[in-house]
Motif scaffolding. Structure first.
Motif, PDB file in Angstrom:
ATOM      1  N   THR A  89       0.848  -1.196   0.000  1.00  0.00           N
ATOM      2  CA  THR A  89       0.000   0.000   0.000  1.00  0.00           C
ATOM      3  C   THR A  89       0.876   1.236   0.000  1.00  0.00           C
ATOM      4  N   GLY A  90       1.990   1.150   0.744  1.00  0.00           N
ATOM      5  CA  GLY A  90       2.920   2.271   0.795  1.00  0.00           C
ATOM      6  C   GLY A  90       3.457   2.593  -0.595  1.00  0.00           C
ATOM      7  N   PHE A  91       3.843   1.547  -1.313  1.00  0.00           N
ATOM      8  CA  PHE A  91       4.344   1.707  -2.679  1.00  0.00           C
ATOM      9  C   PHE A  91       3.304   2.390  -3.564  1.00  0.00           C
ATOM     10  N   LEU A  92       2.087   1.878  -3.446  1.00  0.00           N
ATOM     11  CA  LEU A  92       1.002   2.386  -4.284  1.00  0.00           C
ATOM     12  C   LEU A  92       0.746   3.865  -4.001  1.00  0.00           C
ATOM     13  N   ASN A  93       0.766   4.200  -2.674  1.00  0.00           N
ATOM     14  CA  ASN A  93       0.549   5.604  -2.300  1.00  0.00           C
ATOM     15  C   ASN A  93       1.631   6.503  -2.892  1.00  0.00           C
ATOM     16  N   ILE A  94       2.861   5.994  -2.827  1.00  0.00           N
ATOM     17  CA  ILE A  94       3.987   6.784  -3.350  1.00  0.00           C
ATOM     18  C   ILE A  94       3.829   7.004  -4.859  1.00  0.00           C
ATOM     19  N   ILE A  95       3.443   5.936  -5.554  1.00  0.00           N
ATOM     20  CA  ILE A  95       3.260   6.043  -7.015  1.00  0.00           C
ATOM     21  C   ILE A  95       2.127   7.018  -7.330  1.00  0.00           C
ATOM     22  N   LEU A  96       1.013   6.863  -6.609  1.00  0.00           N
ATOM     23  CA  LEU A  96      -0.142   7.736  -6.882  1.00  0.00           C
ATOM     24  C   LEU A  96       0.182   9.196  -6.591  1.00  0.00           C
ATOM     25  N   LEU A  97       0.901   9.433  -5.482  1.00  0.00           N
ATOM     26  CA  LEU A  97       1.254  10.819  -5.155  1.00  0.00           C
ATOM     27  C   LEU A  97       2.201  11.393  -6.208  1.00  0.00           C
ATOM     28  N   THR A 157      15.186  -2.423  -3.123  1.00  0.00           N
ATOM     29  CA  THR A 157      13.945  -1.629  -3.111  1.00  0.00           C
ATOM     30  C   THR A 157      14.113  -0.382  -3.987  1.00  0.00           C
ATOM     31  N   ALA A 158      15.292   0.240  -3.856  1.00  0.00           N
ATOM     32  CA  ALA A 158      15.551   1.451  -4.648  1.00  0.00           C
ATOM     33  C   ALA A 158      15.494   1.133  -6.137  1.00  0.00           C
ATOM     34  N   ILE A 159      16.096  -0.004  -6.508  1.00  0.00           N
ATOM     35  CA  ILE A 159      16.093  -0.387  -7.935  1.00  0.00           C
ATOM     36  C   ILE A 159      14.666  -0.684  -8.399  1.00  0.00           C
ATOM     37  N   LEU A 174      12.638   1.142 -11.361  1.00  0.00           N
ATOM     38  CA  LEU A 174      12.006   0.477 -12.505  1.00  0.00           C
ATOM     39  C   LEU A 174      10.538   0.884 -12.621  1.00  0.00           C
ATOM     40  N   ILE A 175       9.881   0.968 -11.444  1.00  0.00           N
ATOM     41  CA  ILE A 175       8.466   1.399 -11.461  1.00  0.00           C
ATOM     42  C   ILE A 175       8.377   2.826 -12.019  1.00  0.00           C
TER      43      ILE A 175
END
Lengths: 245, 213
Positions: B2-10, B185-187, B191-192
Motif C-alpha cells: 500500500t505504501g508503494f502504491l501511495n507513493i506512485i499515486l502521489l 527496493t531502490a532499484i 524500474l516502477i
C-alpha cells in the motif's frame, strides 16, 4: 456610379528601410478580371498583400468598394472577410480537403449545415468534390492549388485576390484553375485581381491590366491595349520578351 | 505494498497536475513568444532559455522561501504539503514548455498564420490555427515537461520534506532507500518510475495523434 473595387491614392509600402511599392493613383474596376503584370520584384505580390491588408501601409489611402481602410484590428478582419486569397504556393492546414475548404466558414461562425453545403459547392466549382475526404497532405501541387481556390471561393468573396495561381501547374491543372476563375468572374459577377507574369494567361483572362515595375504602376487600362499594344517602354519590353519566349 | 502504491499515486498526482498547469501556461506563453514580436521579446526568450536549465533545487528554494513561515505566502501554511510540491514542479515545467513551444511555433511554416489571417481569422483564431499545425511539437514539449517533473528530486524534497505517507514521491523514496542501503527496493522503485513514465508517454502519444496529418 459604382465605387471601384479598390481605390488607392498615394499608397506606399516599405520593407525595412526599402520602399517596395509606391502607387500614386489606381482604381480597380469591379466585376471584372484585372491582371497585374510585371517582372520579378516589381511589387506585384506586395500590391496584392496591401489590398488584403496583410502588409502595413507606410502612407496613403486605400478603399474597398468605397469603404476606407480600417485602422483597428477588428476592422482589418472584417475587411479581409470580404476577400478571397490564393497564394502561389498555398498552405493547406492539417486535415482533409473538406476541412480546409470549411476553414474560413468556421471562422465566420456559419452553421454546420451551411458549411457543408458551401464546401460541396466550392469543391464542385474546382472539380474536386470526389476528393473532399482526402488528407490535404496527400494532394499534388495542382490539387492543392484547386483546394486553395475552393477555400477562397467558399466564402463568396466580393474580390478574389490570386497570386500566380497557375504557376508550377501542369497544363491540365492550370486549365481547371483558370476555368474556375473565369466562372467566378463571368457567372457570379465577381471581381478578380490576378498577379502573374504569364502574358498568355493574362490575355486569356483579363479585362483590365496593370503593369508594374520597380514598385510603381507604369501602365494600366484595358487589357486589350496594355497586353497587345503597350505604350510605355518597360511594358513594351516585357510583352516583346514574353512573346519571344 | 500500500505504501508503494501511495507513493506512485502521489508522484503521478503531483507531477500530473504540475504538468497540466505548467503545460497549459507554458503553451500559452510559448505561443505568444513564438508568434508575436513585441518590445522585450528577445530578453524574455533569453530568460526562458536560462530557466529551462534551472536546477530543481533552485526552484525548490524559491518556493520554500515564498512558502516558509516568514515568506510572503507563509500564511497559507502550504510548506511540506503536496500543493507546495506541485507549485515547485510547475515552476520547472513552465519554462521548458514555454521555450520549446516558442521554438516549435517559430519553426512552423509562416504561411500557416498568413493563410489564417488572409482567410479572415482574428489574431486569436490565427494563433489557435498555428497551434493546431504545431500540435505534435506542443505535445512533445509537454511530454518533456512531464519527464522533468516526474524525474526530479531536489525541489520536491525541499518543499515537501519527503515525509512518509504525506509527501514522499518515487524519487524521494529512491533517495531514502539508497541512503539506507536498501538497494533492491531502490532499484525496484526506479524500474516502477521508468514504467510509469513510459505509460504516461504512451498516453500522451495518443494525444499527439488526435490531430490528423
Amino acid at each position: 456610379m459604382t465605387a471601384p473595387a479598390f481605390s488607392l491614392r498615394d499608397v506606399a509600402v516599405d520593407l525595412g528601410r526599402r520602399r517596395v511599392l509606391e502607387v500614386q493613383s489606381l482604381d480597380i474596376t469591379p466585376a471584372c478580371v484585372t491582371v497585374v503584370l510585371g517582372p520579378n520584384g516589381a511589387g506585384k505580390t506586395t500590391l496584392l498583400r496591401a489590398l488584403g491588408l496583410l502588409v502595413p501601409l507606410a502612407k496613403g489611402s486605400l478603399e474597398l468598394f468605397g469603404t476606407a481602410r480600417p485602422l483597428g484590428a477588428a476592422g482589418a478582419v472584417a475587411w479581409r472577410r470580404r476577400l478571397g486569397w490564393v497564394e502561389q504556393r498555398p498552405y493547406l492546414f492539417r486535415g482533409t480537403v473538406a476541412a480546409n475548404v470549411a476553414y474560413p466558414l468556421r471562422l465566420r461562425g456559419l452553421s454546420p449545415g451551411e458549411i457543408e453545403a458551401r464546401v460541396a459547392g466550392a469543391l464542385a466549382m474546382v472539380d474536386m468534390l470526389e476528393l473532399c475526404g482526402r488528407r490535404a497532405a496527400e494532394l499534388s501541387g495542382g490539387e492543392a492549388q484547386r483546394v486553395a481556390l475552393a477555400r477562397a471561393l467558399a466564402t463568396a468573396p466580393e474580390v478574389l485576390l490570386l497570386d500566380e495561381p497557375t504557376a508550377n501547374l501542369d497544363p491540365a491543372s492550370a486549365g481547371r484553375v483558370e476555368e474556375a476563375v473565369r466562372r467566378y468572374a463571368r457567372h457570379n459577377g465577381g471581381t478578380v485581381v490576378l498577379v502573374t507574369h504569364g502574358l498568355f494567361l493574362a490575355r486569356r483572362l483579363a479585362d483590365k491590366a496593370i503593369f508594374l515595375e520597380g514598385g510603381t504602376v507604369v501602365e494600366s487600362g484595358e487589357a486589350g491595349r496594355v497586353l497587345h499594344d503597350p505604350q510605355t517602354g518597360p511594358a513594351r519590353a516585357f510583352v516583346a520578351g514574353e512573346t519571344a519566349n | 505494498m500500500t505504501g508503494f502504491l501511495n507513493i506512485i499515486l502521489l508522484s503521478l498526482l503531483v507531477s500530473g497536475v504540475a504538468t497540466l498547469a505548467g503545460g497549459f501556461l507554458g503553451s500559452l506563453a510559448g505561443l505568444a513568444l513564438g508568434l508575436w514580436d513585441f518590445p522585450g521579446r528577445p530578453s524574455l526568450l533569453r530568460l526562458i532559455r536560462t530557466l529551462m536549465g534551472m536546477p530543481p533545487v533552485v526552484a525548490g528554494l524559491l518556493v520554500y522561501l515564498a512558502l516558509s513561515r516568514r515568506g510572503p505566502l507563509g500564511v497559507l501554511g502550504l510548506l511540506f504539503t503536496p500543493t507546495a510540491m506541485i507549485v515547485a514542479q510547475t515552476l520547472l515545467v513552465f519554462p521548458i514548455v514555454t521555450g520549446m513551444v516558442a521554438a516549435i511555433v517559430a519553426l512552423t511554416d509562416a504561411r500557416a498564420r498568413q493563410t489564417a489571417l488572409a482567410a479572415g481569422a482574428t489574431r486569436t483564431q490565427a494563433a489557435l490555427s498555428v497551434a493546431w499545425e504545431a500540435w505534435p511539437g506542443m505535445v512533445a514539449a509537454v511530454v518533456a515537461g512531464f519527464g522533468r517533473a516526474i524525474g526530479e528530486v531536489g525541489a520536491v524534497m525541499l518543499v515537501g520534506g519527503n515525509i512518509g505517507g504525506r509527501t514522499r514521491v518515487m524519487t524521494g523514496a529512491i533517495f531514502l532507500e539508497t541512503r539506507q542501503g536498501n538497494f533492491s527496493t531502490a532499484i525496484l522503485l526506479g524500474l516502477i518510475l521508468l514504467a510509469v513514465a513510459f505509460l504516461v508517454n504512451l498516453a500522451l502519444e495518443r494525444l499527439e495523434r488526435l490531430v490528423p496529418r
